[in-house]
Enzyme design. Structure first.
Site, short mmCIF file in Angstrom:
data_model
loop_
_atom_site.label_atom_id
_atom_site.label_comp_id
_atom_site.label_asym_id
_atom_site.label_seq_id
_atom_site.Cartn_x
_atom_site.Cartn_y
_atom_site.Cartn_z
N HIS A 1 41.52 40.69 34.21
CA HIS A 1 40.16 40.19 34.28
C HIS A 1 39.22 41.31 33.89
CE1 HIS A 1 36.50 38.23 35.62
NE2 HIS A 1 37.20 37.12 35.79
N GLU B 1 32.08 28.97 30.91
CA GLU B 1 32.68 30.29 30.97
C GLU B 1 33.22 30.67 29.60
OE1 GLU B 1 35.51 30.52 34.17
OE2 GLU B 1 34.03 30.06 35.70
N ARG C 1 38.90 36.36 27.46
CA ARG C 1 39.10 37.43 28.44
C ARG C 1 39.85 38.64 27.88
NH1 ARG C 1 40.61 34.43 34.18
NH2 ARG C 1 38.48 33.74 34.62
N ARG D 1 45.27 32.93 29.30
CA ARG D 1 44.79 31.75 30.03
C ARG D 1 43.31 31.51 29.77
NH1 ARG D 1 42.40 30.98 35.28
NH2 ARG D 1 42.55 33.22 35.66
N HIS E 1 45.01 40.35 36.90
CA HIS E 1 44.42 39.15 37.50
C HIS E 1 45.37 37.95 37.56
CE1 HIS E 1 41.33 36.37 38.72
NE2 HIS E 1 41.39 35.67 37.59
#
Length: 548
Positions: A236, A119, A282, A378, A343
């Site tokens: 997100h 990811e 992100r 994160r 998110h």
């Protein structure tokens, strides 16, 4: 694990508030040391953990090691992670995951070996997944099954924790509302573990379930605990955008498998914003999407996986495929309209490496806590690992704390705690909706001095309306949401630089004097106060802005 009925006495050595990954893992660890009572508002299968799609990040593959995982996490956190906390996460993570596998967790495999996915911002393929995109569901299933084997674990469903009980400066229980009967009881305990999850519902667009209303953060604040880094809210990048449907998370793993982002003109654009393109961190992807939406005057962009094999997409992302199909979008043939949504909270109740908060007797783990592992942003799929690792650590610290006590403490009655009686909150749902729109518009992805000042002024007015004790869960949730929103907005106003998930259009640069400091929020005599900590010396000074 057994359910407490009205014929049972609600008493425990340990209270665990919340039943997601962190709460369940803590309860299992605590069960060897006394009676454990899990408090769950609503139904136990409504936690955010259940909906976690992407997977759990852990250094178990042949190409990976904990040092690389450590470096990736620190890099994603933009210099505001606590390195010692990250080290705990990545070093203890493999043991916790192996333990979960021994308990029956079935992660996806290819040719007999674990299928590790990649990811954004991960330099290695290290994401374990289950049933394609149902990892959280599988982990909760296994933890519930393991908890059911322990007779010392009891559960109270549909019981809303109103407030923590503090006697002589120590947390020693909770005031709890029975959602069905309306009865309130005080449950004493030697120690309390908060695992209530996040606060995404304070935003108009969020991937979080309806019960993510920041309850644990708000009740910890009222009890005297310190909250930290509340300005860092992760948005997100890709949630389903349809006017007639709520936001639905489209896992970052879709881009990890080759999905591409296109603007409303069909143009690929991520290469303009970051060398890693669609696999940038992100915070960068979310703001890039926001910029493209503004430039093209569109409410969304597109996620395109149509160039990938259709059979692979259906097998790899069965939940996402089926959900989109219910909205008449065949993701194997059509681009998916997406836009950012709130998110994950990087901030929360400040804890040490063992999950201990600043309030003796209170411990926290999971999204409600701020252990320092996430910093300003994160790293994808670190949250489930955090729940396992720090749920275990918080339980062990709570056990050590309780072992020094002679017994379960005496606590005041519900009537004594609530004093002047209970009130109704007029138009609670309207206030909730107004709050969510305010936070999305003024304390969202892009912030300014003016937007934040406007938001904090309105939140102050609303805070006055909810400063009483309320009768219903709905009203109590709105109270919690407003208090958490205040903490986020005040902290965002204080941080006059842009870093990670916190972006100030009026202060776009990252490095300003003392930018590595962490915001802290405490409540003093029913007034919310933001404070500033100096990282190098640890001194605490009063925030120079408003103190109400």
């Amino acid at each position: 694990m057994r359910s407490v009925t009205r014929n049972n006495t609600a008493e425990a050595d340990f209270l665990v508030v919340g039943s997601g990954v962190a709460g369940l893992r803590a309860a299992i660890e605590l069960s060897s040391h006394g009676r454990v009572l899990i408090l769950t508002k609503g139904h136990p299968l409504e936690s955010s953990s259940i909906y976690a799609q992407g997977g759990v990040a852990v250094a178990l593959s042949e190409e990976d090691d904990v040092a690389i995982h450590l470096n990736d996490t620190l890099k994603a956190g933009h210099g505001l992670c606590r390195e010692e906390a990250v080290r705990v996460l990545v070093e203890e993570g493999p043991e916790r995951v192996h333990e979960l596998i021994a308990w029956g967790a079935e992660f996806d495999k290819v040719d007999g070996k674990f299928a590790f996915a990649r990811e954004a911002a991960h330099s290695r393929s290290r994401i374990l997944r289950a049933r394609g995109d149902a990892t959280g569901n599988e982990m909760v299933r296994v933890l519930l099954a393991q908890a059911s084997r322990h007779k010392q674990i009891w559960q109270l469903e549909r019981h809303f924790t109103v407030d923590l009980v503090v006697v002589d400066g120590r947390c020693c229980g909770a005031l709890v509302l029975d959602e069905l009967s309306g009865q309130r009881i005080v449950i004493p305990a030697k120690a309390v573990v908060l695992a209530t999850g996040g606060a995404g519902q304070i935003y108009a667009r969020t991937t979080n379930p309806p019960n993510a209303t920041g309850d644990g953060m708000a009740m910890a604040l009222r009890a005297g605990a310190v909250l930290e880094d509340m300005e860092f809210v992760q948005f997100h990048p890709t949630s389903l955008y349809l006017p007639s449907s709520p936001p639905f998370l489209l896992s970052e793993a879709m881009r990890g498998e080759g999905g591409r982002l296109r603007n409303s003109k069909g143009e690929l654009f991520m290469h303009k914003y970051h060398p890693a393109g669609d696999l940038a961190p992100r915070d960068i992807v979310a703001r890039a999407i926001w910029s493209e939406m503004a430039a093209t005057r569109s409410r969304h962009v597109y996620l395109d996986v149509t160039h990938l094999d259709a059979a692979f997409i259906k097998r790899r992302f069965p939940t996402i495929y089926a959900t989109c199909l219910r909205y008449d979008i065949d993701i194997t043939e059509e681009w998916i309209p997406v836009s950012p949504s709130a998110h994950y909270m990087m901030g929360g109740v400040r804890t040490d490496l063992s999950g201990a908060t600043s309030l003796p007797g209170l411990f926290a783990a999971g999204e409600v806590a701020c252990s320092g592992v996430h910093g300003a942003n994160r790293l994808a799929s670190n949250s489930l690992l955090e729940g396992l690792v720090f749920g275990t650590r918080a339980a062990r610290a709570a056990t050590a704390f309780a072992s020094r006590l002679p017994g379960v403490p005496a606590v005041p009655s519900a009537k004594e705690l609530e004093g002047g009686g209970l009130c109704e909150l007029e138009d609670a749902e309207k206030l909730r909706s107004s709050l969510r729109r305010l936070m999305w518009g003024k304390v969202g992805l892009v912030r300014t001095q003016d937007s934040l000042a406007s938001a904090t002024a309105q939140l102050s007015r609303w805070a006055h309306l909810v400063s009483r004790s309320f009768r219903t869960r709905t009203a109590l949730e709105v109270k919690n949401m407003i208090q958490v929103a205040q903490c986020i907005a005040e902290s965002a106003l204080w941080r006059e630089n842009s870093v990670g998930a916190h972006y100030r259009a009026d202060f776009p640069e990252k490095t300003r004097p003392d930018w590595r400091q962490h915001s802290q929020v405490t409540q003093v005599n029913e007034r919310v106060m933001a404070v500033e900590t100096t990282k190098t010396r640890g001194q605490v000074v009063e925030w120079r802005g408003r103190v109400r």
